[in-house]
Structure formats: C-alpha cells, structure tokens
Design a protein around this motif. Sequence first.
Motif, PDB file in Angstrom:
ATOM      1  N   LYS A  27       0.885  -1.213   0.099  1.00  0.00           N
ATOM      2  CA  LYS A  27       0.071   0.094   0.054  1.00  0.00           C
ATOM      3  C   LYS A  27       0.709   1.241   0.123  1.00  0.00           C
ATOM      4  O   LYS A  27       0.366   2.458   0.194  1.00  0.00           O
ATOM      5  N   PRO A  29       3.482   3.908  -1.644  1.00  0.00           N
ATOM      6  CA  PRO A  29       3.822   4.583  -3.075  1.00  0.00           C
ATOM      7  C   PRO A  29       5.022   3.917  -3.550  1.00  0.00           C
ATOM      8  O   PRO A  29       6.142   3.564  -3.225  1.00  0.00           O
ATOM      9  N   SER A  31       7.112   4.778  -5.697  1.00  0.00           N
ATOM     10  CA  SER A  31       8.302   5.721  -5.682  1.00  0.00           C
ATOM     11  C   SER A  31       9.234   5.573  -4.306  1.00  0.00           C
ATOM     12  O   SER A  31      10.423   5.922  -4.445  1.00  0.00           O
ATOM     13  N   HIS A 241      -2.277   4.835   5.567  1.00  0.00           N
ATOM     14  CA  HIS A 241      -2.617   4.451   4.031  1.00  0.00           C
ATOM     15  C   HIS A 241      -3.803   4.867   3.611  1.00  0.00           C
ATOM     16  O   HIS A 241      -4.519   4.231   2.709  1.00  0.00           O
ATOM     17  N   SER A 243      -3.992   7.145   1.629  1.00  0.00           N
ATOM     18  CA  SER A 243      -3.526   7.341   0.197  1.00  0.00           C
ATOM     19  C   SER A 243      -2.490   6.363  -0.138  1.00  0.00           C
ATOM     20  O   SER A 243      -1.453   6.253   0.802  1.00  0.00           O
ATOM     21  N   SER A 244      -2.297   5.834  -1.358  1.00  0.00           N
ATOM     22  CA  SER A 244      -1.164   4.945  -1.746  1.00  0.00           C
ATOM     23  C   SER A 244      -0.246   5.611  -2.783  1.00  0.00           C
ATOM     24  O   SER A 244       0.419   5.235  -3.578  1.00  0.00           O
ATOM     25  N   ASN A 245      -0.654   7.109  -2.877  1.00  0.00           N
ATOM     26  CA  ASN A 245       0.209   7.797  -3.819  1.00  0.00           C
ATOM     27  C   ASN A 245       1.145   8.715  -3.144  1.00  0.00           C
ATOM     28  O   ASN A 245       1.269   8.679  -1.824  1.00  0.00           O
ATOM     29  N   ASP A 246       1.787   9.446  -4.000  1.00  0.00           N
ATOM     30  CA  ASP A 246       2.884  10.169  -3.425  1.00  0.00           C
ATOM     31  C   ASP A 246       2.473  11.488  -2.456  1.00  0.00           C
ATOM     32  O   ASP A 246       3.245  11.952  -1.762  1.00  0.00           O
ATOM     33  N   ASP A 247       1.126  11.643  -2.276  1.00  0.00           N
ATOM     34  CA  ASP A 247       0.706  12.601  -1.575  1.00  0.00           C
ATOM     35  C   ASP A 247       0.244  11.983  -0.010  1.00  0.00           C
ATOM     36  O   ASP A 247      -0.695  12.396   0.816  1.00  0.00           O
ATOM     37  N   PHE A 248       0.599  10.709   0.078  1.00  0.00           N
ATOM     38  CA  PHE A 248       0.497   9.782   1.316  1.00  0.00           C
ATOM     39  C   PHE A 248       0.511  10.608   2.637  1.00  0.00           C
ATOM     40  O   PHE A 248      -0.463  10.617   3.605  1.00  0.00           O
TER      41      PHE A 248
END
Length: 274
Positions: A27, A29, A31, A241, A243-248
């Motif tokens: 979960k 990112p 990156s 978790h 968000s699982s994106n770079d904005d987590f």
Amino acid sequence: MNRQQLFANILRKRSFLCVGLDPDLDKMPASLEGDLFKFNKAIIDATAQHAIAFKPNLAFYEVQGVKGYKAFEDTVRYIRNNYPDVMIIADAKRGDIGNTSRMYARSFFETLDVDAITVAPYMGEDSVTPFLGYDGKWVIVLGLTSNKGSHDFQLTTDATGTPLYKNVLSKVSSWGNDSNMMFVVGATQGQLFEEVRQVVPSHFLLVPGVGAQGGSLAEVAKYGMTRECGLIVNSSRGIIHASSNDDFAQVAAAKAAQLNAEMAHILENYRFFS
C-alpha cells in the motif's frame, strides 16, 4: 514517560490519538521502493502535532528481516530525537517464561528505549512482571481485543457467569498499578467498555479499531473516558494508508487532524478545559 507527563501531553495537544506505524509494502507509493523508514519519517513529521503516541507493529518490520528491523530501530530513534514528547509503543505482543520475558524487557526498554510494549498474559504472572520493573515504562496487556476471534476465548464465561476477559483484567491489574500498566481494549467492543471500567476504573486503555475496523470514537469515549482521559485511541491504516500515492503524508496529516479535532471536541465536552 510517566502518567503525569502523558496526561499533560493529552491536555496540551487536546488529543488522545495514537498513530499506528504499520507500513504495508503493498500500500506504499511505488516511488519509495519499499523504504519503510522513509515512509515512516514522512508520516511521523506529518502527524506528530496531532499524536500523543506512535505505535509501530513489529510484524510489519520483521517481514523484511534485518533490513526491516533496522527500519524499526531507525523509526524509534527518529521519534525519540525529534519528538521526545510523543510516547513510543512497541506493538510486539511479547510474553513468555520469566527468563525470556526479562530479555524481552531489556531489549525494548533498555536497548531500544521505547516507552511501552504490548504483552500477552496467557502464560501468567511470571511472564508479565519482568516488564514492570522499569521507571517511566508501561506494560500494555491484551484485555479485550477488536478482532473477530476475540469471541473464541475472551467472552467465554466461567461457572459464575464471569467472562474470561474480566478475570484477566482483575488478576493482571493486581500485578502492577495504573501508573505502569495499561490494557488493550478494542474499539469494536462498544458498550463493553462500561464493563471494563467496572474492573479497571482508572487504568489507561490502548484502543485499536477506530477507523478502518469500524470502531466508534464517540462510543469509546462515552463508556471508557476517565477523569484523566484514560484513553489512547489508535488508528493505523485509516491514517497512514489513506492514500497510496505520493501525497500519502499530506493525506495522513489531514486524517490525523480530523481525528484530533473530534478528540478535542470530546475533551471539551468532558470539561477537561476551563
């Protein structure tokens, strides 16, 4: 961290939020390339203003072997050095024969210098008391948990009709006191908090299950709040978790702030502030 310092921090931050640091590789990112410490550092920095405790769960680090355990150590050190007012709870659920428990206690309280550790009481007094010999440290004993399987044993009753979890709370609380011992009580147990408070009226309770597991913060406060708050409410997945994106980290900060605001409102309603 002693009881007075903990309560003072709750009042200062108007919060009784614990952020569970349970980083799930699936979960996170992409990156971050599985870097647990980098993930944790971002979460810690984003949520520390709202939290009175952080609770890393050892399983999420041990799954990576030596690399993961180093991330756990680095996480503890980072919190200690940068946010010394925040309690560090090692969610390890240890508990073994006395000599082994003494080694666990030394490992977590001396080598790692965490403030608290979760302990399973099934093996009895000699498996728990070695953790109690440290000033300013806490033993957090499993009492009434939030998982579905808790009904398998914890709610079974003896010949007098008393559920097992009440016998555990009563017996274990006699080994320590409300300044070195807490109990885990799951948020999904709802009104049973009232029953818990009949047995341990003044101990702090570590409360998982708010957020992703569906526990009600308002219900926990209604039945579990004491004159010194007496609650440390944990949210893990629902914050870290979200968000699982770079904005987590930004999303985690917003989720923590939302819970902080709800907790501040509850504390105000209970007249903790003049």
